[in-house]
Design a protein around this motif. Structure first.
Motif, mmCIF file in Angstrom:
data_model
loop_
_atom_site.group_PDB
_atom_site.id
_atom_site.type_symbol
_atom_site.label_atom_id
_atom_site.label_comp_id
_atom_site.label_asym_id
_atom_site.label_seq_id
_atom_site.Cartn_x
_atom_site.Cartn_y
_atom_site.Cartn_z
ATOM 1 N N GLU A 1 0.018 -7.788 15.450
ATOM 2 C CA GLU A 1 -1.158 -7.366 15.278
ATOM 3 C C GLU A 1 -1.571 -6.950 14.133
ATOM 4 N N ILE A 2 -0.986 -6.641 13.097
ATOM 5 C CA ILE A 2 -0.569 -6.901 12.363
ATOM 6 C C ILE A 2 -2.024 -8.236 11.017
ATOM 7 N N LYS A 3 -1.204 -8.694 11.690
ATOM 8 C CA LYS A 3 -1.749 -9.983 10.689
ATOM 9 C C LYS A 3 -3.338 -10.268 11.751
ATOM 10 N N GLU A 4 -3.302 -10.434 13.086
ATOM 11 C CA GLU A 4 -4.548 -10.369 13.425
ATOM 12 C C GLU A 4 -5.267 -9.293 13.599
ATOM 13 N N TRP A 5 -5.030 -7.863 12.672
ATOM 14 C CA TRP A 5 -5.921 -7.329 12.168
ATOM 15 C C TRP A 5 -6.308 -7.922 10.075
ATOM 16 N N LEU A 6 -5.346 -8.299 9.522
ATOM 17 C CA LEU A 6 -5.713 -9.025 8.633
ATOM 18 C C LEU A 6 -6.783 -9.981 8.594
ATOM 19 N N LYS A 7 -6.517 -10.982 9.481
ATOM 20 C CA LYS A 7 -7.495 -11.725 9.846
ATOM 21 C C LYS A 7 -8.662 -11.865 9.838
ATOM 22 N N GLY A 8 -9.043 -10.160 11.269
ATOM 23 C CA GLY A 8 -10.039 -9.851 10.875
ATOM 24 C C GLY A 8 -11.249 -9.095 9.903
ATOM 25 N N GLU A 9 -10.228 -8.702 9.252
ATOM 26 C CA GLU A 9 -10.791 -7.664 8.439
ATOM 27 C C GLU A 9 -12.096 -8.998 7.567
ATOM 28 N N THR A 10 -12.773 -8.231 7.199
ATOM 29 C CA THR A 10 -14.269 -8.548 6.229
ATOM 30 C C THR A 10 -14.319 -8.259 5.037
ATOM 31 N N LEU B 1 1.093 -0.963 -0.149
ATOM 32 C CA LEU B 1 -0.203 -0.231 -0.152
ATOM 33 C C LEU B 1 0.643 1.246 -0.110
ATOM 34 N N LYS B 2 0.325 1.736 -0.888
ATOM 35 C CA LYS B 2 1.496 3.400 -0.105
ATOM 36 C C LYS B 2 1.155 4.228 0.866
ATOM 37 N N ARG B 3 2.148 5.316 1.156
ATOM 38 C CA ARG B 3 2.259 5.503 2.623
ATOM 39 C C ARG B 3 0.637 6.153 2.469
ATOM 40 N N GLN B 4 0.286 6.945 1.979
ATOM 41 C CA GLN B 4 -0.904 8.050 2.080
ATOM 42 C C GLN B 4 -1.933 6.741 2.271
ATOM 43 N N THR B 5 -2.653 5.771 2.325
ATOM 44 C CA THR B 5 -3.469 4.600 2.168
ATOM 45 C C THR B 5 -2.945 4.362 3.797
ATOM 46 N N ILE B 6 -1.602 4.238 4.119
ATOM 47 C CA ILE B 6 -1.705 3.628 5.460
ATOM 48 C C ILE B 6 -1.543 5.230 6.431
ATOM 49 N N TYR B 7 -1.318 6.226 6.388
ATOM 50 C CA TYR B 7 -1.203 7.866 7.118
ATOM 51 C C TYR B 7 -3.673 7.853 7.459
ATOM 52 N N SER B 8 -3.857 7.052 6.402
ATOM 53 C CA SER B 8 -4.985 7.418 5.845
ATOM 54 C C SER B 8 -5.923 6.698 6.876
ATOM 55 N N VAL C 1 -4.645 4.414 9.926
ATOM 56 C CA VAL C 1 -4.045 5.754 10.837
ATOM 57 C C VAL C 1 -4.971 6.247 11.487
ATOM 58 N N SER C 2 -5.115 7.407 10.834
ATOM 59 C CA SER C 2 -5.826 8.747 11.331
ATOM 60 C C SER C 2 -7.639 8.066 11.471
ATOM 61 N N LYS C 3 -8.083 6.815 10.608
ATOM 62 C CA LYS C 3 -9.062 7.007 10.548
ATOM 63 C C LYS C 3 -8.895 5.575 11.572
ATOM 64 N N GLY C 4 -8.447 5.038 12.299
ATOM 65 C CA GLY C 4 -8.400 4.050 13.461
ATOM 66 C C GLY C 4 -8.547 2.959 12.538
ATOM 67 N N LYS C 5 -8.177 2.327 11.470
ATOM 68 C CA LYS C 5 -8.394 1.374 11.290
ATOM 69 C C LYS C 5 -7.725 0.045 11.087
ATOM 70 N N ILE C 6 -6.348 0.544 11.044
ATOM 71 C CA ILE C 6 -5.024 -0.484 11.879
ATOM 72 C C ILE C 6 -4.263 -0.533 12.302
ATOM 73 N N PRO C 7 -4.028 -1.126 13.972
ATOM 74 C CA PRO C 7 -3.454 -1.192 14.747
ATOM 75 C C PRO C 7 -1.818 0.018 14.280
ATOM 76 N N PHE C 8 -1.911 0.820 15.558
ATOM 77 C CA PHE C 8 -0.567 1.554 15.517
ATOM 78 C C PHE C 8 0.114 1.949 16.952
ATOM 79 N N HIS C 9 0.912 2.342 17.066
ATOM 80 C CA HIS C 9 1.824 3.409 17.990
ATOM 81 C C HIS C 9 3.017 3.303 17.309
ATOM 82 N N LYS C 10 2.901 4.949 18.374
ATOM 83 C CA LYS C 10 2.814 6.144 17.991
ATOM 84 C C LYS C 10 4.149 6.818 18.766
#
Length: 112
Positions: A80-89, A51-58, A60-69
């Motif tokens: 956490e990313i693996k679990e997030w991917l498995k949980g997506e419908t 994915l592009k950086r802009q997509t990841i930033y989007s 993150v800002s929408k809280g769609k992906i688990p992250f730490h800052k």
């Protein structure tokens, strides 16, 4: 247990050996925990998810992906990313499309 002055060098040597053994075990445990939890940077997560950086930033800002800052930088844990991917419908992967069940389609050739 009563120690005599002559026994002190032997007792101290035992304490030093036990202490080094405990420290070694602690370091092994910490190393194994860190080995299981790989930390990914923004660039690495972009490569991994293709994915592009802009997509990841989007996301993150929408809280769609688990992250730490920390210190202004984004970090992601691989597990956490693996679990997030498995949980997506499939429905949540389609952006911009929503269904409103209250909407009326009269006069447009649609049945109620």
């Amino acid at each position: 247990m009563e120690l005599k002055f002559e026994d002190l060098p032997h007792a101290i040597a035992q304490l030093i050996d036990q202490n080094s053994l405990i420290l070694t075990r602690i370091q092994e445990a910490v190393a194994s925990d860190l080995g299981n939890e790989e930390i990914l940077t923004l660039g690495r997560i972009c490569e991994l998810l293709e994915l592009k950086r802009q997509t990841i930033y989007s996301y993150v800002s929408k809280g769609k992906i688990p992250f730490h800052k920390r210190a202004g930088k984004l970090y992601f844990f691989r597990q956490e990313i693996k679990e997030w991917l498995k949980g997506e419908t499939k429905d949540s992967l389609v952006e911009g499309i929503s269904f409103n069940p209250k909407r009326k389609f009269r006069g447009r050739g649609f049945k109620k």
